[in-house]
Design an enzyme around this catalytic site. Sequence first.
Site, mmCIF file in Angstrom:
data_model
loop_
_atom_site.group_PDB
_atom_site.id
_atom_site.type_symbol
_atom_site.label_atom_id
_atom_site.label_comp_id
_atom_site.label_asym_id
_atom_site.label_seq_id
_atom_site.Cartn_x
_atom_site.Cartn_y
_atom_site.Cartn_z
ATOM 1 N N SER A 14 71.349 31.167 34.919
ATOM 2 C CA SER A 14 71.896 32.473 35.311
ATOM 3 C C SER A 14 70.803 33.534 35.416
ATOM 4 C CB SER A 14 72.913 32.937 34.270
ATOM 5 O OG SER A 14 73.871 31.956 34.035
ATOM 6 N N GLY A 15 69.992 33.673 34.385
ATOM 7 C CA GLY A 15 68.998 34.737 34.340
ATOM 8 C C GLY A 15 67.828 34.471 35.287
ATOM 9 N N THR A 41 73.188 26.366 32.446
ATOM 10 C CA THR A 41 74.296 26.098 31.525
ATOM 11 C C THR A 41 75.615 26.624 32.070
ATOM 12 O OG1 THR A 41 72.766 26.263 29.681
ATOM 13 C CG2 THR A 41 75.099 26.484 29.154
ATOM 14 N N CYS A 42 75.629 27.853 32.531
ATOM 15 C CA CYS A 42 76.873 28.484 32.958
ATOM 16 C C CYS A 42 77.567 27.639 34.018
ATOM 17 C CB CYS A 42 76.576 29.886 33.492
ATOM 18 S SG CYS A 42 77.999 30.662 34.249
ATOM 19 N N CYS A 47 80.349 28.085 31.290
ATOM 20 C CA CYS A 47 81.471 28.928 31.734
ATOM 21 C C CYS A 47 82.336 28.291 32.824
ATOM 22 C CB CYS A 47 80.952 30.255 32.298
ATOM 23 S SG CYS A 47 79.400 30.847 31.631
ATOM 24 N N LYS A 50 84.087 24.864 32.040
ATOM 25 C CA LYS A 50 85.020 25.163 30.941
ATOM 26 C C LYS A 50 86.254 25.894 31.458
ATOM 27 C CE LYS A 50 84.769 28.951 28.822
ATOM 28 N NZ LYS A 50 84.099 30.069 28.138
ATOM 29 N N TYR A 98 73.310 27.726 44.658
ATOM 30 C CA TYR A 98 72.153 28.306 43.951
ATOM 31 C C TYR A 98 70.840 27.959 44.626
ATOM 32 C CZ TYR A 98 74.677 30.492 40.199
ATOM 33 O OH TYR A 98 75.474 31.352 39.498
ATOM 34 N N TYR A 177 83.277 30.326 19.372
ATOM 35 C CA TYR A 177 84.149 30.367 20.543
ATOM 36 C C TYR A 177 84.158 29.052 21.296
ATOM 37 C CZ TYR A 177 80.527 31.166 24.187
ATOM 38 O OH TYR A 177 79.490 31.031 25.064
ATOM 39 N N GLU A 181 87.600 27.212 21.878
ATOM 40 C CA GLU A 181 88.078 27.050 23.254
ATOM 41 C C GLU A 181 88.356 25.578 23.564
ATOM 42 O OE1 GLU A 181 85.904 30.799 25.535
ATOM 43 O OE2 GLU A 181 84.909 28.871 25.559
ATOM 44 N N ARG A 198 83.936 25.299 8.388
ATOM 45 C CA ARG A 198 83.609 25.490 6.971
ATOM 46 C C ARG A 198 83.890 26.913 6.486
ATOM 47 N NH1 ARG A 198 76.995 25.494 7.556
ATOM 48 N NH2 ARG A 198 77.005 27.328 8.866
ATOM 49 N N ALA A 340 85.252 37.855 26.815
ATOM 50 C CA ALA A 340 86.527 37.148 26.660
ATOM 51 C C ALA A 340 86.288 35.810 25.994
ATOM 52 C CB ALA A 340 87.171 36.922 28.024
ATOM 53 N N HIS A 434 104.308 49.880 34.260
ATOM 54 C CA HIS A 434 105.469 49.262 33.641
ATOM 55 C C HIS A 434 106.177 48.313 34.601
ATOM 56 C CE1 HIS A 434 108.773 49.023 30.826
ATOM 57 N NE2 HIS A 434 109.613 49.212 31.832
ATOM 58 N N GLU A 439 100.397 48.020 29.131
ATOM 59 C CA GLU A 439 100.849 49.416 29.043
ATOM 60 C C GLU A 439 100.836 49.887 27.586
ATOM 61 O OE1 GLU A 439 105.085 50.333 29.863
ATOM 62 O OE2 GLU A 439 105.379 48.178 30.041
#
Length: 451
Positions: A14-15, A41-42, A47, A50, A98, A177, A181, A198, A340, A434, A439
Amino acid sequence: MTFDYDLFVIGGGSGGVRAARVAAQGGARVALAEEDRYGGTCVQRGCVPKKLMVFASEYPGHMEDAQAYGWTVHAGGFDWPTFRGKLHAELDRLEGVYRNILGNAGVQTYDTRATVADAHTVALSTGEHFTAKHILVATGGWPVKPDLPGAEEALTSNEIFHLEDLPRSILIIGGGYIASEFACILNGLGVQVTQYYRGAQILRGFDEEARGLIADEMMQNGVDLHLGCNIVEMEKRDGGFRVKATNGDERMFDQVMFATGRTPNTAGLGLEEAGVELGRNGEIVVDDYSQTSVPSIYAIGDVTDRVNLTPVAIREGMAFVDTVFNGNPTPVDHALIPTAIFTQPEFGTIGLSEEEARDQEPVDIYATSFKPMQQSFAGRADRVLMKLIVSKETRKVLGCHIVAPGAGEMIQLAGIAVKMGATKEDFDRTVAVHPTMSEELVTMREPTRSA
Ligand SMILES: Cc1cc2nc3c(=O)[nH]c(=O)nc-3n(C[C@H](O)[C@H](O)[C@H](O)COP(=O)(O)OP(=O)(O)OC[C@H]3O[C@@H](n4cnc5c(N)ncnc54)[C@H](O)[C@@H]3O)c2cc1C
Protein backbone atom coordinates in the site's frame (compact mmCIF):
# COMPACT_ATOMS: atom_id res chain seq x y z
CA MET A 1 27.32 12.63 -7.36
CA THR A 2 24.90 11.19 -9.90
CA PHE A 3 22.59 8.42 -8.87
CA ASP A 4 20.86 5.73 -10.94
CA TYR A 5 17.53 6.84 -9.46
CA ASP A 6 16.12 9.72 -7.43
CA LEU A 7 14.14 7.22 -5.38
CA PHE A 8 14.38 3.47 -4.82
CA VAL A 9 11.37 1.98 -3.03
CA ILE A 10 11.69 -1.43 -1.37
CA GLY A 11 8.25 -3.08 -1.13
CA GLY A 12 5.26 -2.85 -3.47
CA GLY A 13 2.47 -2.76 -0.89
CA SER A 14 0.00 0.00 0.00
CA GLY A 15 2.59 2.57 1.07
CA GLY A 16 5.39 1.76 -1.38
CA VAL A 17 3.23 1.74 -4.51
CA ARG A 18 1.58 5.06 -3.62
CA ALA A 19 4.88 6.81 -2.85
CA ALA A 20 6.56 5.45 -6.01
CA ARG A 21 3.66 6.43 -8.25
CA VAL A 22 3.24 9.96 -6.90
CA ALA A 23 7.00 10.66 -6.92
CA ALA A 24 7.31 9.40 -10.52
CA GLN A 25 4.28 11.42 -11.65
CA GLY A 26 6.03 14.47 -10.24
CA GLY A 27 9.01 13.82 -12.51
CA ALA A 28 11.35 11.82 -10.25
CA ARG A 29 13.25 8.82 -11.61
CA VAL A 30 11.84 6.00 -9.48
CA ALA A 31 12.47 2.27 -9.12
CA LEU A 32 10.60 -0.22 -6.93
CA ALA A 33 11.47 -3.78 -5.94
CA GLU A 34 8.80 -6.27 -4.85
CA GLU A 35 9.79 -9.80 -3.90
CA ASP A 36 6.33 -11.31 -3.82
CA ARG A 37 3.08 -9.89 -5.24
CA TYR A 38 2.24 -6.27 -6.02
CA GLY A 39 -0.38 -4.77 -3.74
CA GLY A 40 1.24 -6.26 -0.63
CA THR A 41 -0.56 -7.36 2.48
CA CYS A 42 -3.72 -5.33 2.00
CA VAL A 43 -4.48 -6.65 -1.44
CA GLN A 44 -3.02 -10.14 -1.29
CA ARG A 45 -3.51 -11.34 2.31
CA GLY A 46 -5.21 -8.60 4.29
CA CYS A 47 -8.04 -6.10 3.90
CA VAL A 48 -9.31 -7.12 0.46
CA PRO A 49 -9.54 -10.93 0.66
CA LYS A 50 -10.68 -10.60 4.27
CA LYS A 51 -13.54 -8.25 3.38
CA LEU A 52 -14.63 -10.56 0.56
CA MET A 53 -14.70 -13.39 3.11
CA VAL A 54 -16.73 -11.20 5.46
CA PHE A 55 -19.29 -10.69 2.67
CA ALA A 56 -19.38 -14.45 1.96
CA SER A 57 -19.85 -15.26 5.63
CA GLU A 58 -22.79 -12.90 6.11
CA TYR A 59 -25.10 -14.63 3.62
CA PRO A 60 -26.47 -17.32 5.97
CA GLY A 61 -27.66 -14.54 8.31
CA HIS A 62 -29.15 -12.59 5.40
CA MET A 63 -30.99 -15.71 4.27
CA GLU A 64 -32.40 -16.40 7.73
CA ASP A 65 -33.57 -12.79 7.88
CA ALA A 66 -35.09 -13.07 4.40
CA GLN A 67 -37.14 -16.04 5.58
CA ALA A 68 -38.31 -14.02 8.57
CA TYR A 69 -39.42 -11.33 6.11
CA GLY A 70 -41.55 -13.83 4.24
CA TRP A 71 -39.22 -14.96 1.46
CA THR A 72 -38.82 -18.58 0.57
CA VAL A 73 -35.06 -19.02 0.36
CA HIS A 74 -32.88 -22.00 1.01
CA ALA A 75 -29.23 -21.50 1.81
CA GLY A 76 -27.91 -24.83 0.52
CA GLY A 77 -24.22 -25.35 1.18
CA PHE A 78 -21.22 -23.07 0.87
CA ASP A 79 -18.76 -24.18 -1.80
CA TRP A 80 -15.37 -23.01 -0.61
CA PRO A 81 -13.43 -24.01 -3.77
CA THR A 82 -15.83 -21.96 -5.92
CA PHE A 83 -15.43 -18.93 -3.69
CA ARG A 84 -11.65 -19.41 -3.34
CA GLY A 85 -11.24 -19.61 -7.13
CA LYS A 86 -13.14 -16.34 -7.62
CA LEU A 87 -11.26 -14.75 -4.74
CA HIS A 88 -7.85 -15.51 -6.22
CA ALA A 89 -8.93 -14.45 -9.69
CA GLU A 90 -9.87 -11.10 -8.16
CA LEU A 91 -6.53 -10.83 -6.34
CA ASP A 92 -4.72 -11.60 -9.62
CA ARG A 93 -6.72 -8.86 -11.31
CA LEU A 94 -5.83 -6.40 -8.57
CA GLU A 95 -2.16 -7.32 -8.78
CA GLY A 96 -2.36 -6.45 -12.47
CA VAL A 97 -3.95 -3.11 -11.61
CA TYR A 98 -1.05 -2.29 -9.26
CA ARG A 99 1.53 -3.27 -11.84
CA ASN A 100 -0.19 -1.03 -14.40
CA ILE A 101 -0.34 1.88 -11.99
CA LEU A 102 3.42 1.69 -11.58
CA GLY A 103 4.13 1.08 -15.27
CA ASN A 104 1.90 3.95 -16.40
CA ALA A 105 3.59 6.32 -13.97
CA GLY A 106 7.00 5.37 -15.38
CA VAL A 107 8.29 3.49 -12.31
CA GLN A 108 10.96 0.89 -13.14
CA THR A 109 9.96 -2.31 -11.31
CA TYR A 110 12.17 -5.21 -10.24
CA ASP A 111 10.41 -8.45 -9.28
CA THR A 112 12.95 -9.47 -6.70
CA ARG A 113 14.08 -9.07 -3.11
CA ALA A 114 16.05 -5.92 -2.32
CA THR A 115 18.25 -5.00 0.62
CA VAL A 116 20.03 -1.85 1.70
CA ALA A 117 23.77 -1.97 0.92
CA ASP A 118 24.56 1.53 2.20
CA ALA A 119 22.95 4.95 2.61
CA HIS A 120 22.51 5.34 -1.16
CA THR A 121 22.75 1.80 -2.56
CA VAL A 122 20.18 -0.97 -2.95
CA ALA A 123 21.27 -4.55 -3.65
CA LEU A 124 18.91 -6.89 -5.51
CA SER A 125 18.94 -10.66 -5.01
CA THR A 126 19.84 -10.90 -8.71
CA GLY A 127 23.24 -9.45 -7.82
CA GLU A 128 22.51 -6.04 -9.36
CA HIS A 129 23.21 -2.87 -7.38
CA PHE A 130 21.57 0.52 -7.90
CA THR A 131 22.31 3.87 -6.36
CA ALA A 132 19.56 6.26 -5.35
CA LYS A 133 19.44 9.71 -3.83
CA HIS A 134 16.71 8.48 -1.47
CA ILE A 135 15.72 4.99 -0.38
CA LEU A 136 12.22 4.33 0.93
CA VAL A 137 11.71 1.15 2.95
CA ALA A 138 8.08 0.00 2.80
CA THR A 139 8.45 -3.71 3.49
CA GLY A 140 5.43 -4.14 5.77
CA GLY A 141 5.02 -6.80 8.42
CA TRP A 142 4.58 -10.55 8.82
CA PRO A 143 2.53 -12.71 11.23
CA VAL A 144 4.45 -14.35 14.05
CA LYS A 145 3.65 -17.60 15.80
CA PRO A 146 4.73 -18.40 19.36
CA ASP A 147 7.75 -20.57 19.93
CA LEU A 148 5.73 -23.68 20.80
CA PRO A 149 6.29 -27.22 19.52
CA GLY A 150 3.69 -27.98 16.86
CA ALA A 151 2.98 -24.32 16.10
CA GLU A 152 4.93 -24.53 12.84
CA GLU A 153 2.13 -26.72 11.43
CA ALA A 154 -0.60 -24.22 12.38
CA LEU A 155 -2.04 -21.49 10.17
CA THR A 156 -1.76 -17.72 10.23
CA SER A 157 -3.91 -15.21 8.37
CA ASN A 158 -1.51 -15.64 5.42
CA GLU A 159 -2.56 -19.24 4.76
CA ILE A 160 -6.25 -18.96 5.54
CA PHE A 161 -7.05 -17.66 2.04
CA HIS A 162 -5.37 -20.67 0.41
CA LEU A 163 -6.91 -23.61 2.32
CA GLU A 164 -7.69 -26.67 0.21
CA ASP A 165 -10.84 -27.29 2.24
CA LEU A 166 -12.62 -25.43 4.97
CA PRO A 167 -11.99 -27.23 8.28
CA ARG A 168 -14.93 -28.54 10.29
CA SER A 169 -13.45 -27.00 13.43
CA ILE A 170 -10.76 -24.42 14.12
CA LEU A 171 -9.08 -22.97 17.18
CA ILE A 172 -8.11 -19.33 16.75
CA ILE A 173 -5.58 -17.99 19.21
CA GLY A 174 -5.49 -14.25 19.80
CA GLY A 175 -7.81 -11.42 20.76
CA GLY A 176 -6.87 -8.65 18.34
CA TYR A 177 -8.90 -7.55 15.38
CA ILE A 178 -7.50 -10.16 12.99
CA ALA A 179 -8.26 -13.05 15.39
CA SER A 180 -11.75 -11.74 16.14
CA GLU A 181 -12.62 -10.99 12.52
CA PHE A 182 -11.59 -14.48 11.39
CA ALA A 183 -13.50 -16.06 14.28
CA CYS A 184 -16.66 -14.35 12.95
CA ILE A 185 -15.91 -15.06 9.28
CA LEU A 186 -15.29 -18.77 9.78
CA ASN A 187 -18.24 -19.07 12.15
CA GLY A 188 -20.43 -17.52 9.44
CA LEU A 189 -19.08 -19.97 6.87
CA GLY A 190 -20.19 -22.87 9.05
CA VAL A 191 -16.90 -23.80 10.74
CA GLN A 192 -17.07 -24.60 14.48
CA VAL A 193 -14.92 -21.83 15.91
CA THR A 194 -13.20 -21.78 19.27
CA GLN A 195 -11.20 -18.69 20.20
CA TYR A 196 -8.67 -18.51 23.05
CA TYR A 197 -7.42 -15.17 24.25
CA ARG A 198 -5.14 -14.85 27.24
CA GLY A 199 -6.41 -11.35 28.17
CA ALA A 200 -9.59 -10.44 30.04
CA GLN A 201 -11.43 -9.15 26.94
CA ILE A 202 -10.88 -9.17 23.16
CA LEU A 203 -9.94 -6.02 21.19
CA ARG A 204 -7.58 -4.57 23.80
CA GLY A 205 -7.21 -0.79 23.65
CA PHE A 206 -10.71 -0.09 22.33
CA ASP A 207 -13.73 1.17 24.29
CA GLU A 208 -14.62 -1.40 26.96
CA GLU A 209 -18.37 -1.20 26.53
CA ALA A 210 -18.00 -1.79 22.79
CA ARG A 211 -15.58 -4.68 23.32
CA GLY A 212 -17.98 -6.29 25.79
CA LEU A 213 -20.94 -6.04 23.44
CA ILE A 214 -18.96 -7.45 20.50
CA ALA A 215 -17.73 -10.40 22.58
CA ASP A 216 -21.26 -11.13 23.85
CA GLU A 217 -22.71 -11.03 20.34
CA MET A 218 -19.93 -13.20 18.95
CA MET A 219 -20.70 -15.83 21.59
CA GLN A 220 -24.41 -15.54 20.93
CA ASN A 221 -23.69 -16.10 17.23
CA GLY A 222 -21.85 -19.32 18.02
CA VAL A 223 -18.17 -18.45 18.55
CA ASP A 224 -16.90 -20.46 21.53
CA LEU A 225 -14.80 -17.67 23.05
CA HIS A 226 -12.59 -18.41 26.07
CA LEU A 227 -11.05 -15.39 27.77
CA GLY A 228 -8.08 -15.64 30.11
CA CYS A 229 -7.14 -18.80 28.26
CA ASN A 230 -4.05 -19.79 26.33
CA ILE A 231 -2.57 -22.83 24.70
CA VAL A 232 -0.11 -24.92 26.75
CA GLU A 233 0.68 -27.75 24.39
CA MET A 234 -0.23 -28.73 20.86
CA GLU A 235 0.52 -31.71 18.70
CA LYS A 236 -0.32 -32.44 15.07
CA ARG A 237 -1.99 -35.82 14.75
CA ASP A 238 -3.81 -37.60 11.97
CA GLY A 239 -6.99 -35.67 11.46
CA GLY A 240 -6.01 -32.50 13.25
CA PHE A 241 -4.38 -30.96 16.30
CA ARG A 242 -4.59 -32.07 19.92
CA VAL A 243 -4.48 -28.93 22.03
CA LYS A 244 -4.14 -28.55 25.80
CA ALA A 245 -5.28 -25.22 27.21
CA THR A 246 -4.56 -23.35 30.44
CA ASN A 247 -8.21 -23.86 31.48
CA GLY A 248 -7.59 -27.62 31.62
CA ASP A 249 -9.40 -28.40 28.34
CA GLU A 250 -7.81 -30.95 26.05
CA ARG A 251 -9.47 -31.00 22.66
CA MET A 252 -9.01 -31.90 19.02
CA PHE A 253 -9.35 -29.27 16.28
CA ASP A 254 -9.10 -29.77 12.52
CA GLN A 255 -7.03 -26.58 12.27
CA VAL A 256 -5.32 -24.10 14.55
CA MET A 257 -4.72 -20.48 13.55
CA PHE A 258 -2.43 -18.09 15.37
CA ALA A 259 -3.30 -14.41 15.19
CA THR A 260 -0.95 -13.45 17.98
CA GLY A 261 0.87 -10.53 16.45
CA ARG A 262 2.86 -9.24 13.51
CA THR A 263 6.49 -8.28 13.27
CA PRO A 264 8.01 -5.59 11.00
CA ASN A 265 9.87 -6.99 7.96
CA THR A 266 13.36 -5.73 8.75
CA ALA A 267 15.33 -8.95 9.28
CA GLY A 268 18.24 -9.30 6.86
CA LEU A 269 17.52 -5.98 5.14
CA GLY A 270 20.98 -4.57 5.96
CA LEU A 271 19.44 -1.65 7.82
CA GLU A 272 21.44 -1.74 11.05
CA GLU A 273 24.66 -2.25 9.08
CA ALA A 274 23.80 0.91 7.13
CA GLY A 275 23.26 2.80 10.40
CA VAL A 276 19.43 2.74 10.51
CA GLU A 277 18.11 2.55 14.07
CA LEU A 278 15.61 -0.21 14.82
CA GLY A 279 13.25 -0.38 17.80
CA ARG A 280 12.70 -3.24 20.23
CA ASN A 281 10.26 -5.10 17.99
CA GLY A 282 12.51 -4.66 14.95
CA GLU A 283 10.52 -1.68 13.68
CA ILE A 284 12.32 1.14 11.88
CA VAL A 285 12.52 4.21 14.08
CA VAL A 286 11.45 7.33 12.15
CA ASP A 287 10.68 10.97 12.90
CA ASP A 288 7.44 12.81 12.09
CA TYR A 289 8.54 13.00 8.43
CA SER A 290 9.26 9.23 8.19
CA GLN A 291 13.00 9.90 8.04
CA THR A 292 15.26 7.29 9.68
CA SER A 293 18.53 7.89 11.51
CA VAL A 294 20.23 7.81 8.07
CA PRO A 295 19.08 11.03 6.33
CA SER A 296 18.77 9.52 2.82
CA ILE A 297 16.69 6.55 4.06
CA TYR A 298 12.99 6.90 4.88
CA ALA A 299 10.47 4.28 6.00
CA ILE A 300 6.65 4.16 5.90
CA GLY A 301 3.83 1.77 6.71
CA ASP A 302 3.76 -1.31 8.92
CA VAL A 303 7.55 -1.61 8.94
CA THR A 304 7.58 1.48 11.19
CA ASP A 305 4.87 -0.01 13.45
CA ARG A 306 3.05 3.28 14.04
CA VAL A 307 -0.61 2.79 13.10
CA ASN A 308 -0.74 -0.37 11.02
CA LEU A 309 -3.54 0.36 8.58
CA THR A 310 -3.60 0.68 4.80
CA PRO A 311 -4.87 4.29 4.60
CA VAL A 312 -2.18 5.30 7.10
CA ALA A 313 0.61 3.68 5.04
CA ILE A 314 -0.76 5.56 2.00
CA ARG A 315 -0.86 8.87 3.91
CA GLU A 316 2.70 8.34 5.06
CA GLY A 317 3.74 7.66 1.47
CA MET A 318 2.10 10.88 0.24
CA ALA A 319 3.61 12.91 3.09
CA PHE A 320 7.05 11.47 2.26
CA VAL A 321 6.73 12.60 -1.38
CA ASP A 322 5.56 16.06 -0.32
CA THR A 323 8.46 16.38 2.09
CA VAL A 324 11.26 15.03 -0.08
CA PHE A 325 10.20 15.82 -3.65
CA ASN A 326 7.75 18.72 -3.45
CA GLY A 327 9.68 20.95 -1.05
CA ASN A 328 6.74 20.89 1.34
CA PRO A 329 7.77 19.25 4.64
CA THR A 330 4.65 17.39 5.77
CA PRO A 331 4.48 15.57 9.10
CA VAL A 332 2.07 12.66 9.22
CA ASP A 333 -1.04 13.35 11.28
CA HIS A 334 -1.76 10.22 13.32
CA ALA A 335 -4.43 11.84 15.48
CA LEU A 336 -8.08 10.80 15.33
CA ILE A 337 -7.89 8.02 12.76
CA PRO A 338 -11.30 6.42 12.14
CA THR A 339 -11.19 2.69 11.74
CA ALA A 340 -13.46 -0.31 11.38
CA ILE A 341 -13.25 -3.82 12.74
CA PHE A 342 -15.17 -6.24 10.60
CA THR A 343 -16.38 -8.53 13.33
CA GLN A 344 -20.03 -9.55 13.37
CA PRO A 345 -21.31 -7.21 14.73
CA GLU A 346 -19.13 -4.62 13.02
CA PHE A 347 -17.32 -1.92 15.00
CA GLY A 348 -16.54 1.61 13.82
CA THR A 349 -14.46 3.76 16.10
CA ILE A 350 -12.58 7.04 16.27
CA GLY A 351 -10.84 8.88 19.06
CA LEU A 352 -10.64 8.16 22.75
CA SER A 353 -12.32 5.28 24.52
CA GLU A 354 -14.30 6.14 27.65
CA GLU A 355 -11.43 4.78 29.76
CA GLU A 356 -8.73 6.84 27.99
CA ALA A 357 -10.86 9.98 28.02
CA ARG A 358 -11.73 9.90 31.72
CA ASP A 359 -8.01 9.52 32.55
CA GLN A 360 -7.40 12.71 30.59
CA GLU A 361 -10.24 15.03 31.64
CA PRO A 362 -13.82 15.10 32.98
CA VAL A 363 -16.22 13.75 30.33
CA ASP A 364 -19.90 13.17 29.70
CA ILE A 365 -20.81 9.84 28.16
CA TYR A 366 -23.79 9.63 25.82
CA ALA A 367 -24.61 6.04 24.99
CA THR A 368 -27.56 4.09 23.76
CA SER A 369 -27.97 0.42 23.04
CA PHE A 370 -31.01 -0.93 21.26
CA LYS A 371 -32.32 -3.61 18.92
CA PRO A 372 -32.13 -2.35 15.33
CA MET A 373 -35.38 -2.36 13.40
CA GLN A 374 -34.35 -4.63 10.54
CA GLN A 375 -32.89 -7.40 12.70
CA SER A 376 -35.44 -7.05 15.46
CA PHE A 377 -38.29 -7.56 12.96
CA ALA A 378 -36.52 -10.74 11.85
CA GLY A 379 -36.50 -11.95 15.45
CA ARG A 380 -32.80 -11.56 16.06
CA ALA A 381 -31.57 -10.61 19.52
CA ASP A 382 -28.71 -8.42 18.15
CA ARG A 383 -28.14 -5.09 19.84
CA VAL A 384 -26.30 -2.06 18.53
CA LEU A 385 -24.34 0.54 20.48
CA MET A 386 -23.94 4.24 19.68
CA LYS A 387 -21.62 6.10 22.01
CA LEU A 388 -20.14 9.57 22.19
CA ILE A 389 -17.44 10.66 24.63
CA VAL A 390 -17.74 14.40 25.19
CA SER A 391 -15.35 16.78 26.97
CA LYS A 392 -17.17 18.53 29.84
CA GLU A 393 -15.04 21.61 29.37
CA THR A 394 -14.97 22.13 25.59
CA ARG A 395 -18.01 19.96 24.67
CA LYS A 396 -15.91 18.51 21.85
CA VAL A 397 -16.64 14.93 20.86
CA LEU A 398 -13.44 13.14 21.86
CA GLY A 399 -14.54 9.68 20.80
CA CYS A 400 -17.29 8.03 18.80
CA HIS A 401 -17.90 4.28 18.98
CA ILE A 402 -20.48 2.39 16.95
CA VAL A 403 -21.24 -1.33 17.13
CA ALA A 404 -23.81 -1.98 14.42
CA PRO A 405 -24.30 -3.42 10.95
CA GLY A 406 -22.54 -0.99 8.60
CA ALA A 407 -20.58 0.66 11.43
CA GLY A 408 -17.50 0.95 9.18
CA GLU A 409 -19.43 3.07 6.70
CA MET A 410 -20.95 5.18 9.48
CA ILE A 411 -17.68 5.95 11.25
CA GLN A 412 -16.07 7.21 8.04
CA LEU A 413 -18.66 9.99 7.98
CA ALA A 414 -18.95 10.64 11.71
CA GLY A 415 -15.13 10.72 11.66
CA ILE A 416 -15.15 13.89 9.53
CA ALA A 417 -17.13 15.74 12.19
CA VAL A 418 -14.95 14.45 15.02
CA LYS A 419 -11.75 15.29 13.12
CA MET A 420 -13.12 18.81 12.50
CA GLY A 421 -13.54 19.22 16.25
CA ALA A 422 -17.35 19.07 16.35
CA THR A 423 -19.02 19.55 19.71
CA LYS A 424 -21.92 17.54 21.04
CA GLU A 425 -24.12 20.56 20.28
CA ASP A 426 -22.94 20.44 16.62
CA PHE A 427 -24.12 16.83 16.49
CA ASP A 428 -27.43 17.89 18.09
CA ARG A 429 -27.95 20.73 15.59
CA THR A 430 -27.89 18.19 12.79
CA VAL A 431 -31.33 16.89 11.89
CA ALA A 432 -31.77 13.14 12.26
CA VAL A 433 -32.15 10.90 9.23
CA HIS A 434 -35.14 8.76 10.01
CA PRO A 435 -35.55 5.83 10.31
CA THR A 436 -31.89 4.85 10.58
CA MET A 437 -29.68 3.45 13.31
CA SER A 438 -27.21 6.31 13.12
CA GLU A 439 -29.88 8.94 13.86
CA GLU A 440 -29.26 8.04 17.51
CA LEU A 441 -25.91 9.84 17.21
CA VAL A 442 -27.74 13.17 16.96
CA THR A 443 -30.67 12.47 19.27
CA MET A 444 -29.03 11.51 22.57
CA ARG A 445 -30.17 14.36 24.81
CA GLU A 446 -28.99 13.54 28.35
CA PRO A 447 -25.62 12.07 29.29
CA THR A 448 -25.84 8.45 30.41
CA ARG A 449 -23.14 9.18 32.97
CA SER A 450 -20.26 11.49 33.72
CA ALA A 451 -16.75 10.26 34.34
C1 LIG B 1 -5.46 -10.21 7.84
C2 LIG B 1 -5.26 -8.72 7.75
C3 LIG B 1 -6.34 -7.89 7.63
C4 LIG B 1 -6.19 -6.50 7.52
N1 LIG B 1 -7.28 -5.72 7.41
C5 LIG B 1 -7.16 -4.38 7.30
C6 LIG B 1 -8.30 -3.55 7.14
O1 LIG B 1 -9.44 -4.03 7.13
N2 LIG B 1 -8.11 -2.22 7.00
C7 LIG B 1 -6.85 -1.66 7.02
O2 LIG B 1 -6.73 -0.43 6.87
N3 LIG B 1 -5.75 -2.43 7.18
C8 LIG B 1 -5.87 -3.78 7.32
N4 LIG B 1 -4.76 -4.56 7.46
C9 LIG B 1 -3.43 -3.91 7.58
C10 LIG B 1 -2.89 -3.52 6.19
O3 LIG B 1 -2.91 -4.64 5.36
C11 LIG B 1 -1.47 -2.98 6.35
O4 LIG B 1 -1.46 -1.94 7.29
C12 LIG B 1 -0.91 -2.45 5.02
O5 LIG B 1 -0.91 -3.45 4.04
C13 LIG B 1 0.51 -1.92 5.24
O6 LIG B 1 1.06 -1.51 4.02
P1 LIG B 1 2.65 -1.45 3.82
O7 LIG B 1 2.87 -0.75 2.53
O8 LIG B 1 3.29 -0.92 5.04
O9 LIG B 1 3.13 -2.96 3.74
P2 LIG B 1 2.62 -4.22 2.90
O10 LIG B 1 1.29 -3.99 2.29
O11 LIG B 1 2.79 -5.39 3.81
O12 LIG B 1 3.67 -4.31 1.69
C14 LIG B 1 4.99 -4.64 1.90
C15 LIG B 1 5.51 -5.30 0.64
O13 LIG B 1 6.92 -5.37 0.72
C16 LIG B 1 7.35 -6.58 0.14
N5 LIG B 1 8.69 -6.85 0.66
C17 LIG B 1 9.05 -7.12 1.94
N6 LIG B 1 10.39 -7.21 2.04
C18 LIG B 1 10.89 -7.00 0.78
C19 LIG B 1 12.21 -6.96 0.24
N7 LIG B 1 13.29 -7.14 1.03
N8 LIG B 1 12.36 -6.72 -1.08
C20 LIG B 1 11.29 -6.53 -1.89
N9 LIG B 1 10.02 -6.56 -1.41
C21 LIG B 1 9.83 -6.77 -0.10
C22 LIG B 1 6.29 -7.58 0.58
O14 LIG B 1 6.28 -8.71 -0.25
C23 LIG B 1 5.03 -6.72 0.48
O15 LIG B 1 4.41 -6.87 -0.78
C24 LIG B 1 -4.88 -5.95 7.55
C25 LIG B 1 -3.77 -6.78 7.67
C26 LIG B 1 -3.95 -8.15 7.78
C27 LIG B 1 -2.75 -9.04 7.92
